[in-house]
Design an enzyme around this catalytic site. Structure first.
Site, short mmCIF file in Angstrom:
data_model
loop_
_atom_site.label_atom_id
_atom_site.label_comp_id
_atom_site.label_asym_id
_atom_site.label_seq_id
_atom_site.Cartn_x
_atom_site.Cartn_y
_atom_site.Cartn_z
CB SER A 51 -21.53 -7.01 -11.22
OG SER A 51 -21.41 -6.41 -12.65
CE LYS A 92 -25.00 -6.40 -14.00
NZ LYS A 92 -24.24 -6.41 -12.68
#
Length: 247
Positions: A51, A92
């Site tokens: 991701s 993230k």
């Protein structure tokens, strides 16, 4: 004359030995101190998914500086743990902080407080988001997070209907990623696209930690090698008559 020469050589030998010992001692302090410093300041993590590609790949080993969530700025890549996101460490990028208004997309770019954000860390040719993000105001004390691989990242956009509109509390942050150490990609590039909105974070002391460890290793090896080298040089420098007399 030979006695004077012997004394002078002996003095130089003692001085060299003393300096060699000091170099080894200082090297040990720097080498071990650097490792201890690094262990206190940084925590290693293995990134389980793709991701964050291309910035960080699946299986990459990163070093995250242990920081308080209150120190996190826009653009930081953080390690956090949030129960509603699976209650496991995740990595993230922070794109908005409490009080910011975030939306996407305008001309293919993310907007924060009405400003279009340049994000050079995204895969080449990829839009800032694969789906529309409605205009959201991030609650105070919380962070809005996206993966750099926007099309396949389960990030804040997957939690928009939850409390906080997909944001996570600053207290969930466990560290700020400074570098990818395996493979050795080095320090993360600074997220300069967020500078227009305010300050961005400065790198942690990782370069100083590495410099201390390397300098320590050089001093230890150099100091340890001095003895044998000086001994050989001393043997070569002795007059042949002196060697013959010694026999």
């Amino acid at each position: 004359m030979s006695r004077t020469t012997d004394r002078t050589g002996e003095g130089h030998g003692r001085l060299g030995s003393t300096l060699s010992g000091l170099a080894v001692a200082l090297g040990c302090v720097l080498f071990l101190g650097g490792f201890v410093w690094g262990a206190i300041v940084y925590q290693p993590y293995t990134v389980p998914t793709e991701s964050m590609t291309p910035t960080i790949g699946a299986g990459d080993r990163v070093l995250a500086q242990r920081v308080d969530g209150g120190e996190v700025e826009r653009g930081d890549v953080v390690v956090f743990k949030e129960q509603t996101w699976g209650d496991m460490p995740m990595v993230k990028r922070v794109v908005a902080v409490g009080g910011d208004t975030v939306a996407c997309c305008t001309d293919g770019k993310l907007t924060v407080n009405g400003k279009k954000i340049d994000e050079p860390y995204l895969p080449k040719g990829q839009a800032a988001e694969s789906k529309k993000i409605p205009t959201i105001t991030v609650p105070d004390g919380r962070l809005f997070l996206l993966g750099d691989e926007r099309s396949g990242s389960l990030d804040s956009t997957a939690h928009l209907t939850e409390a906080g509109s997909g944001s996570v509390p600053r207290s969930a942050v466990q560290g700020r990623v400074d570098a990818v150490v395996w493979p050795m990609d080095g320090m993360l590039a600074r997220p300069t696209g967020f500078e227009a909105l305010g300050g961005i974070s400065s790198p942690g002391p990782l370069r100083l930690v590495v410099a201390a460890v390397v300098a320590g290793a050089v001093l230890v090896l150099g100091g340890a090698a001095y003895g044998p080298i000086a001994q050989r040089a001393g043997r070569r420098g002795r007059p042949r008559t002196e060697l013959a007399g010694a026999r």
